[in-house]
Scaffold this motif. Sequence first.
Motif, mmCIF file in Angstrom:
data_model
loop_
_atom_site.group_PDB
_atom_site.id
_atom_site.type_symbol
_atom_site.label_atom_id
_atom_site.label_comp_id
_atom_site.label_asym_id
_atom_site.label_seq_id
_atom_site.Cartn_x
_atom_site.Cartn_y
_atom_site.Cartn_z
ATOM 1 N N GLU A 238 0.631 -1.335 -0.061
ATOM 2 C CA GLU A 238 0.192 0.295 -0.110
ATOM 3 C C GLU A 238 0.837 1.231 0.190
ATOM 4 O OE1 GLU A 238 -2.883 0.700 -0.176
ATOM 5 O OE2 GLU A 238 -2.719 3.357 0.217
ATOM 6 N N ASN B 264 1.527 3.900 -3.055
ATOM 7 C CA ASN B 264 0.710 5.352 -3.178
ATOM 8 C C ASN B 264 2.078 5.856 -3.347
ATOM 9 O OD1 ASN B 264 -1.678 4.556 -1.303
ATOM 10 N ND2 ASN B 264 -0.941 5.541 0.596
ATOM 11 N N ILE B 265 3.141 5.999 -3.631
ATOM 12 C CA ILE B 265 4.270 6.318 -3.803
ATOM 13 C C ILE B 265 4.276 6.479 -5.743
ATOM 14 C CG2 ILE B 265 6.892 6.621 -4.315
ATOM 15 C CD1 ILE B 265 7.175 4.896 -1.566
ATOM 16 N N LYS C 75 1.017 6.268 -6.967
ATOM 17 C CA LYS C 75 0.336 7.056 -7.653
ATOM 18 C C LYS C 75 0.637 8.897 -6.640
ATOM 19 C CE LYS C 75 -3.753 5.668 -5.292
ATOM 20 N NZ LYS C 75 -4.833 4.541 -5.136
ATOM 21 N N TYR C 76 0.988 8.898 -6.204
ATOM 22 C CA TYR C 76 1.093 10.379 -5.260
ATOM 23 C C TYR C 76 2.786 11.527 -5.459
ATOM 24 C CZ TYR C 76 -4.145 8.497 -4.064
ATOM 25 O OH TYR C 76 -5.021 8.073 -4.205
ATOM 26 N N ALA C 77 3.436 10.463 -5.214
ATOM 27 C CA ALA C 77 4.646 10.977 -4.733
ATOM 28 C C ALA C 77 5.022 12.386 -6.156
ATOM 29 C CB ALA C 77 5.583 9.736 -4.421
ATOM 30 N N ASP D 247 9.727 8.258 0.522
ATOM 31 C CA ASP D 247 9.923 8.557 -0.901
ATOM 32 C C ASP D 247 10.178 10.525 -0.260
ATOM 33 O OD1 ASP D 247 7.939 10.585 -1.619
ATOM 34 O OD2 ASP D 247 7.123 9.099 -0.484
ATOM 35 N N PHE E 208 2.321 15.311 1.483
ATOM 36 C CA PHE E 208 1.125 16.047 1.763
ATOM 37 C C PHE E 208 1.296 16.346 3.253
ATOM 38 C CE2 PHE E 208 -1.215 11.770 3.759
ATOM 39 C CZ PHE E 208 -0.310 12.088 3.643
ATOM 40 N N VAL F 216 -5.565 15.977 4.967
ATOM 41 C CA VAL F 216 -5.741 14.731 4.056
ATOM 42 C C VAL F 216 -6.614 13.988 4.753
ATOM 43 C CG1 VAL F 216 -4.906 12.486 2.698
ATOM 44 C CG2 VAL F 216 -3.991 14.403 2.465
ATOM 45 N N SER G 195 -11.235 10.099 3.231
ATOM 46 C CA SER G 195 -11.264 8.951 1.816
ATOM 47 C C SER G 195 -9.688 8.430 2.185
ATOM 48 C CB SER G 195 -10.662 10.195 0.813
ATOM 49 O OG SER G 195 -10.011 11.089 1.400
ATOM 50 N N CYS G 196 -9.048 8.588 3.328
ATOM 51 C CA CYS G 196 -7.899 7.715 3.235
ATOM 52 C C CYS G 196 -7.690 6.348 3.842
ATOM 53 C CB CYS G 196 -7.206 8.468 4.977
ATOM 54 S SG CYS G 196 -6.934 9.440 4.299
ATOM 55 N N LYS G 197 -8.678 5.263 2.857
ATOM 56 C CA LYS G 197 -9.164 3.765 3.241
ATOM 57 C C LYS G 197 -7.317 3.356 3.142
ATOM 58 C CE LYS G 197 -13.118 4.411 2.860
ATOM 59 N NZ LYS G 197 -13.533 5.481 1.493
ATOM 60 N N GLY G 198 -6.298 3.260 2.347
ATOM 61 C CA GLY G 198 -5.066 2.885 2.477
ATOM 62 C C GLY G 198 -4.426 3.184 3.890
ATOM 63 N N ILE G 199 -4.736 4.688 4.348
ATOM 64 C CA ILE G 199 -3.817 4.603 5.264
ATOM 65 C C ILE G 199 -4.543 4.076 6.729
ATOM 66 C CG2 ILE G 199 -3.019 6.837 6.976
ATOM 67 C CD1 ILE G 199 -2.636 8.465 4.884
ATOM 68 N N THR H 280 7.676 11.774 2.367
ATOM 69 C CA THR H 280 6.909 11.068 3.001
ATOM 70 C C THR H 280 7.729 10.046 3.109
ATOM 71 O OG1 THR H 280 5.060 11.679 1.874
ATOM 72 C CG2 THR H 280 4.241 9.609 3.115
HETATM 73 N N1 LIG Z 1 3.572 8.825 -0.732
HETATM 74 C C1 LIG Z 1 2.822 9.985 -0.459
HETATM 75 N N2 LIG Z 1 3.176 10.916 -0.906
HETATM 76 C C2 LIG Z 1 2.674 12.188 -1.668
HETATM 77 N N3 LIG Z 1 0.672 11.863 -0.916
HETATM 78 C C3 LIG Z 1 0.506 10.617 -0.815
HETATM 79 C C4 LIG Z 1 1.442 9.540 -0.153
HETATM 80 N N4 LIG Z 1 0.943 8.187 0.107
HETATM 81 C C5 LIG Z 1 -0.413 9.325 0.594
HETATM 82 N N5 LIG Z 1 -0.996 10.247 -0.033
HETATM 83 C C6 LIG Z 1 -1.896 12.183 0.366
HETATM 84 O O1 LIG Z 1 -2.777 10.454 1.090
HETATM 85 C C7 LIG Z 1 -4.517 10.056 0.591
HETATM 86 C C8 LIG Z 1 -4.450 9.102 1.521
HETATM 87 O O2 LIG Z 1 -3.808 7.566 1.186
HETATM 88 P P1 LIG Z 1 -4.753 6.299 0.411
HETATM 89 O O3 LIG Z 1 -3.677 5.718 0.830
HETATM 90 O O4 LIG Z 1 -5.096 6.275 2.112
HETATM 91 O O5 LIG Z 1 -5.840 7.053 -0.004
HETATM 92 P P2 LIG Z 1 -5.547 6.537 -1.543
HETATM 93 O O6 LIG Z 1 -4.059 6.090 -2.209
HETATM 94 O O7 LIG Z 1 -5.835 8.089 -2.038
HETATM 95 O O8 LIG Z 1 -6.921 5.894 -2.023
HETATM 96 P P3 LIG Z 1 -6.791 3.858 -1.663
HETATM 97 O O9 LIG Z 1 -5.727 3.328 -0.795
HETATM 98 O O10 LIG Z 1 -7.983 3.467 -0.981
HETATM 99 O O11 LIG Z 1 -7.119 3.578 -3.033
HETATM 100 C C9 LIG Z 1 -3.997 10.280 -0.699
HETATM 101 O O12 LIG Z 1 -5.134 10.941 -1.103
HETATM 102 C C10 LIG Z 1 -2.723 11.085 -1.311
HETATM 103 O O13 LIG Z 1 -3.245 12.865 -1.054
#
Ligand SMILES: Nc1ncnc2c1ncn2[C@@H]1O[C@H](COP(=O)(O)OP(=O)(O)OP(=O)(O)O)[C@@H](O)[C@H]1O
Lengths: 161, 218
Positions: free
Chosen positions: B134, B138-139, B141-143, B165, B170, B175, B180-184, B208
């Motif tokens: 997970e 996240n890295i 997708k978002y980093a 990373d 963020f 957040v 919306s933080c199902k992953g965290i 992060t």
């Molecule tokens: N490594 C990261 N770098 C930058 N932003 C991050 C990182 N990890 C998480 N985030 C931010 O935290 C938010 C919540 O992450 P989380 O994993 O809980 O949800 P998600 O990835 O958006 O959805 P899901 O994990 O349910 O598919 C993300 O939408 C993003 O904005």
Amino acid sequence: MLLRKVCLVMECNVQLEEALLATCKELQVKVSSDFTGIALQQSNSTDIKWPFVAGNCNEKYKFITVRYGKGIAGKVIATGSPMTIEHFPDNIIGKSIEYPIMLAENLISAYARPIMLNGRPKGAVLIGFRKKYTIQQNADEVIKTLIEKIEDLIKRIYNSN
Amino acid sequence: MELNAINGASTYIIQSQDEEIKRIALELHEGISQNLFSVFTGLEVLQNNMTNPDMASYAQELKDIMSRTIQEVRLLSVELYPTTLTTLGLTAALSSYIKLYTSTFGIIVEIISNGKEKTISEGKSMALFRSCQEALINIAKYADTANAKIVFTWNQDSLTIEIEDIGKGFNIEAVTAGNSCKGIAAMKERMFIAGGNFQLFSTIGKGTKVIFTLPISC
Ligand SMILES: Nc1ncnc2c1ncn2[C@@H]1O[C@H](COP(=O)(O)OP(=O)(O)OP(=O)(O)O)[C@@H](O)[C@H]1O
Ligand SMILES: [Mg+2]
């Protein structure tokens, strides 16, 4: 003699590859995209890579192997038909992580078409934008011509191997 | 009673979901994959006995489709449930996941390991594996970065895994205030169920870091 022939073929391939890269850049300039990439199935495996790109903002594409049927290029190659993403990641089929090149290059809008070789999809051309963008109708002709050029170059590379 | 009931329910949901995923992965790996492989070898035999070149090249196409399908099924099964987790251990399973991760997202992950690896229960390794997966996703997708680092530290009675990373970063409060933080939340929950601990640090523009700590007993 044989060695000479091999060298000639190699030299020829280098030129063809340079021409492919140049065409990729030409496409990027002519449709004013942020990123343009050519995904190709490798000749001796079923792996699909991104050997030619223009406008990339990092080197991630070099390490990416496109999964057949996954992501924009994988889907275009599997189906042989074009695909458009209007506003990534809204309304996409599957999850955003199934679209690695969109994530890697921060693309929002993208347009992809298959590259055909002997009547079969062998690769894909991706035209991407880092903000929401709709490709103008009149760009279609330019894209079509350049994809034909790409197909011709790829055919020559395959035939020389 | 409320809090306990909720925790109990989500523990149950996570565990039964994990079992179901494992079942599907094993079915893909042991049932479907094996059958596909038999079909592939059968096609090869047929192809070798074909005199008509058009038919032979058609058989080749079918073989290509079959080998792509076998590959896809294999990757899917590994993604769902890494069988190496119980056979080769956490580090090996994560290393092979990281290889797949790099070839999927183009992000290079540096792996550092301190201390000597110890055997941990399947439940605990699974919690760590899923949580690392997970964090790495996240890295991707978002980093917005091409590099990440994972550090394993094996102590006498605990294991710490740090995933870092130097990307976008963020605002954790902003957040997590939303819903919306199902992953965290899932990383936190999994570590809690496994009897471990989860920490998250992030600074906008700097990156992060997540830290998983788990007591291990030998
Ligand atoms: N490594 C990261 N770098 C930058 N932003 C991050 C990182 N990890 C998480 N985030 C931010 O935290 C938010 C919540 O992450 P989380 O994993 O809980 O949800 P998600 O990835 O958006 O959805 P899901 O994990 O349910 O598919 C993300 O939408 C993003 O904005
Ligand atoms: Mg997530």
